[in-house]
Design a protein around this motif. Structure first.
Motif, PDB file in Angstrom:
ATOM      1  N   GLU A  22      -1.802  -2.613  -1.147  1.00 37.86           N
ATOM      2  CA  GLU A  22      -1.556  -3.343   0.096  1.00 37.86           C
ATOM      3  C   GLU A  22      -1.397  -4.835  -0.169  1.00 37.86           C
ATOM      4  O   GLU A  22      -0.587  -5.507   0.483  1.00 37.86           O
ATOM      5  N   ASP A  23      -2.166  -5.358  -1.123  1.00 37.98           N
ATOM      6  CA  ASP A  23      -2.019  -6.757  -1.495  1.00 37.98           C
ATOM      7  C   ASP A  23      -0.636  -7.019  -2.088  1.00 37.98           C
ATOM      8  O   ASP A  23       0.030  -8.005  -1.743  1.00 37.98           O
ATOM      9  N   ALA A  24      -0.182  -6.113  -2.953  1.00 42.53           N
ATOM     10  CA  ALA A  24       1.148  -6.261  -3.540  1.00 42.53           C
ATOM     11  C   ALA A  24       2.232  -6.137  -2.474  1.00 42.53           C
ATOM     12  O   ALA A  24       3.222  -6.882  -2.496  1.00 42.53           O
ATOM     13  N   LYS A  25       2.038  -5.220  -1.538  1.00 41.63           N
ATOM     14  CA  LYS A  25       3.007  -5.065  -0.449  1.00 41.63           C
ATOM     15  C   LYS A  25       3.169  -6.365   0.327  1.00 41.63           C
ATOM     16  O   LYS A  25       4.289  -6.811   0.605  1.00 41.63           O
ATOM     17  N   ALA A  26       2.053  -6.971   0.681  1.00 46.03           N
ATOM     18  CA  ALA A  26       2.095  -8.234   1.430  1.00 46.03           C
ATOM     19  C   ALA A  26       2.793  -9.327   0.619  1.00 46.03           C
ATOM     20  O   ALA A  26       3.563 -10.130   1.169  1.00 46.03           O
ATOM     21  N   LYS A  27       2.550  -9.351  -0.678  1.00 48.65           N
ATOM     22  CA  LYS A  27       3.158 -10.385  -1.521  1.00 48.65           C
ATOM     23  C   LYS A  27       4.654 -10.145  -1.727  1.00 48.65           C
ATOM     24  O   LYS A  27       5.422 -11.100  -1.860  1.00 48.65           O
ATOM     25  N   ILE A  28       5.064  -8.890  -1.754  1.00 45.07           N
ATOM     26  CA  ILE A  28       6.502  -8.607  -1.837  1.00 45.07           C
ATOM     27  C   ILE A  28       7.195  -9.058  -0.553  1.00 45.07           C
ATOM     28  O   ILE A  28       8.259  -9.685  -0.582  1.00 45.07           O
ATOM     29  N   ILE A  29       6.583  -8.767   0.569  1.00 39.40           N
ATOM     30  CA  ILE A  29       7.164  -9.159   1.854  1.00 39.40           C
ATOM     31  C   ILE A  29       7.239 -10.680   1.978  1.00 39.40           C
ATOM     32  O   ILE A  29       8.234 -11.230   2.464  1.00 39.40           O
ATOM     33  N   SER A  30       6.203 -11.367   1.499  1.00 34.89           N
ATOM     34  CA  SER A  30       6.176 -12.832   1.607  1.00 34.89           C
ATOM     35  C   SER A  30       7.066 -13.507   0.566  1.00 34.89           C
ATOM     36  O   SER A  30       7.401 -14.679   0.701  1.00 34.89           O
ATOM     37  N   GLY A  31       7.426 -12.767  -0.458  1.00 35.65           N
ATOM     38  CA  GLY A  31       8.232 -13.340  -1.527  1.00 35.65           C
ATOM     39  C   GLY A  31       7.431 -13.819  -2.720  1.00 35.65           C
ATOM     40  O   GLY A  31       8.001 -14.313  -3.699  1.00 35.65           O
ATOM     41  N   ASP A  32       6.104 -13.668  -2.661  1.00 37.93           N
ATOM     42  CA  ASP A  32       5.267 -14.094  -3.770  1.00 37.93           C
ATOM     43  C   ASP A  32       5.440 -13.191  -4.989  1.00 37.93           C
ATOM     44  O   ASP A  32       5.214 -13.617  -6.124  1.00 37.93           O
ATOM     45  N   ILE A  33       5.789 -11.933  -4.750  1.00 41.97           N
ATOM     46  CA  ILE A  33       6.140 -11.014  -5.830  1.00 41.97           C
ATOM     47  C   ILE A  33       7.621 -10.690  -5.695  1.00 41.97           C
ATOM     48  O   ILE A  33       8.083 -10.281  -4.632  1.00 41.97           O
ATOM     49  N   LYS A  34       8.362 -10.911  -6.751  1.00 44.40           N
ATOM     50  CA  LYS A  34       9.787 -10.603  -6.774  1.00 44.40           C
ATOM     51  C   LYS A  34      10.001  -9.311  -7.568  1.00 44.40           C
ATOM     52  O   LYS A  34       9.716  -9.275  -8.773  1.00 44.40           O
ATOM     53  N   VAL A  35      10.463  -8.280  -6.900  1.00 39.74           N
ATOM     54  CA  VAL A  35      10.767  -7.028  -7.586  1.00 39.74           C
ATOM     55  C   VAL A  35      12.239  -7.049  -7.963  1.00 39.74           C
ATOM     56  O   VAL A  35      13.111  -7.206  -7.109  1.00 39.74           O
ATOM     57  N   HIS A  36      12.508  -6.930  -9.241  1.00 39.54           N
ATOM     58  CA  HIS A  36      13.889  -6.989  -9.724  1.00 39.54           C
ATOM     59  C   HIS A  36      14.702  -5.829  -9.170  1.00 39.54           C
ATOM     60  O   HIS A  36      14.265  -4.675  -9.186  1.00 39.54           O
ATOM     61  N   ASN A  37      15.887  -6.141  -8.678  1.00 40.06           N
ATOM     62  CA  ASN A  37      16.802  -5.130  -8.148  1.00 40.06           C
ATOM     63  C   ASN A  37      17.830  -4.779  -9.221  1.00 40.06           C
ATOM     64  O   ASN A  37      18.681  -5.600  -9.571  1.00 40.06           O
ATOM     65  N   TYR A  38      17.748  -3.575  -9.738  1.00 39.20           N
ATOM     66  CA  TYR A  38      18.646  -3.129 -10.812  1.00 39.20           C
ATOM     67  C   TYR A  38      20.108  -3.268 -10.417  1.00 39.20           C
ATOM     68  O   TYR A  38      20.977  -3.508 -11.263  1.00 39.20           O
ATOM     69  N   MET A  39      20.415  -3.135  -9.134  1.00 40.74           N
ATOM     70  CA  MET A  39      21.800  -3.188  -8.670  1.00 40.74           C
ATOM     71  C   MET A  39      22.397  -4.577  -8.848  1.00 40.74           C
ATOM     72  O   MET A  39      23.627  -4.734  -8.881  1.00 40.74           O
TER      73      MET A  39
END
Length: 336
Positions: free
Chosen positions: A311-328
């Motif tokens: 849940e902490d990671a989810k919140a950080k992805i939504i806020s932009g604090d965690i950037k998940v690389h998009n393979y596309m």
């Protein structure tokens, strides 16, 4: 609700079509065309079917449907539904891109929607998902639950979209355990890769033989074999698209939800209400378009620490604090 099932000849391409009439909505005729693997693949197609069904039950409006048996039927089925006045017409799957470009241009007064592909026409709604974001979360779960430090991924057809799932998963695994090892296999290079549970089971078993104790699939109907193999071995599988936790209670760690059902439901509802808009939309964690499933079938498998971390990671992805690389974006996966 009265349902009229009409079986027509194979030449008409509507052998499995269901046409139903509902009082007050006789002029509104939505339709959905499924991809290879069929509407009961318990994954992507079934999510499409469930979205259409929810709409039908909620508004007492029936829909027409068709399950293709070959790639050659895509354009023919689309054109036939448009000729018969169905509107809107939703297609499930990136492989409809070329057929949609052709048919939607021929029927400019018909509204179309396509899932997992972008078609730039004024009467087409294109819906894509941030699958890498949801895959990141289930990857974290896999790494935190694994006792061996080895996990697996089985994809369906080897295409950039499925590599996108895999890359997000690897990033999530590495975020939780940088030393974890991730085994990856794709089922094939043709549409048959979506509906080969035997091969899926073999690939999962091969990964488990190497030490993987959690295996995530993004393989449509093929994934049934992955989950079965994991359950048979006393290991854990991770489902995809629909909530697949119920398939093997206690042996499915979670399912990465991809809300294809919402995309279909919204296309039908917006069209019925006169609010249909064309264009391009992306559904990710912020839009509740992807996520993970927790229910009575898997809640005992997920600890409080796991939930808190995810849940902490989810919140950080939504806020932009965690950037998940998009393979596309560049067809690479830096975490691999």
């Amino acid at each position: 609700m009265n349902i009229l099932k009409t079986l027509v000849g194979a030449a008409a391409l509507l052998g499995s079509a269901t046409l139903a009439l509902a009082d007050g909505h006789a002029d509104f005729k939505p339709a959905v065309i499924f991809d290879l693997g069929g509407k009961f693949d318990r994954s992507f197609n079934q999510a499409s079917f469930e979205g259409a069904t929810r709409f039908s039950e909620e508004f007492d409006v029936e829909f027409r449907e068709f399950e293709i048996q070959s790639d050659a039927q895509r354009e023919q089925a689309l054109r036939r539904f448009a000729e018969q006045g169905n509107n809107p017409i939703v297609v499930a799957g990136f492989a409809y891109g070329s057929a949609m470009e052709t048919v939607a241009a021929e029927f400019p007064d018909t509204s179309f929607a396509i899932i997992d592909m972008v078609v730039d026409l004024p009467n087409v709604r294109s819906v894509v998902f941030n699958e890498h974001e949801g895959s990141f979360l289930v990857g974290m779960m896999a790494a935190m639950k694994s006792e061996t430090g080895k996990v697996g991924f089985v994809g369906g057809m080897d295409i950039p979209l499925i590599r996108k799932f895999a890359c997000g998963y690897v990033q999530g695994v590495k975020a939780a355990n940088p030393d974890a090892e991730v085994f990856q296999n794709m089922t094939g290079t043709t549409g048959a890769a979506w509906n080969d549970p035997v091969k899926g089971g073999e690939l999962a078993k091969g990964q488990m033989d190497q030490g993987a104790d959690v295996v995530y699939h993004a393989a449509g109907g093929t994934g049934r074999g992955v989950l079965q193999a994991a359950a048979d071995a006393g290991k854990l599988g991770i489902g995809v698209d629909s909530n697949q936790n119920y398939l093997h209670p206690g042996n499915v760690l979670t399912s990465m939800l991809k809300r294809v059902d919402v995309a279909v439901y919204n296309a039908f509802k917006d069209s019925m209400e006169g609010n249909f808009t064309a264009g391009f939309s992306v559904l990710g964690l912020a839009e509740d378009g992807v996520g993970y499933a927790v229910d009575e079938n898997n809640e005992t498998l997920i600890s409080e620490d796991m939930m808190k971390a995810v849940e902490d990671a989810k919140a950080k992805i939504i806020s932009g604090d965690i950037k998940v690389h998009n393979y596309m974006d560049d067809n690479s996966c830096p975490a691999s």
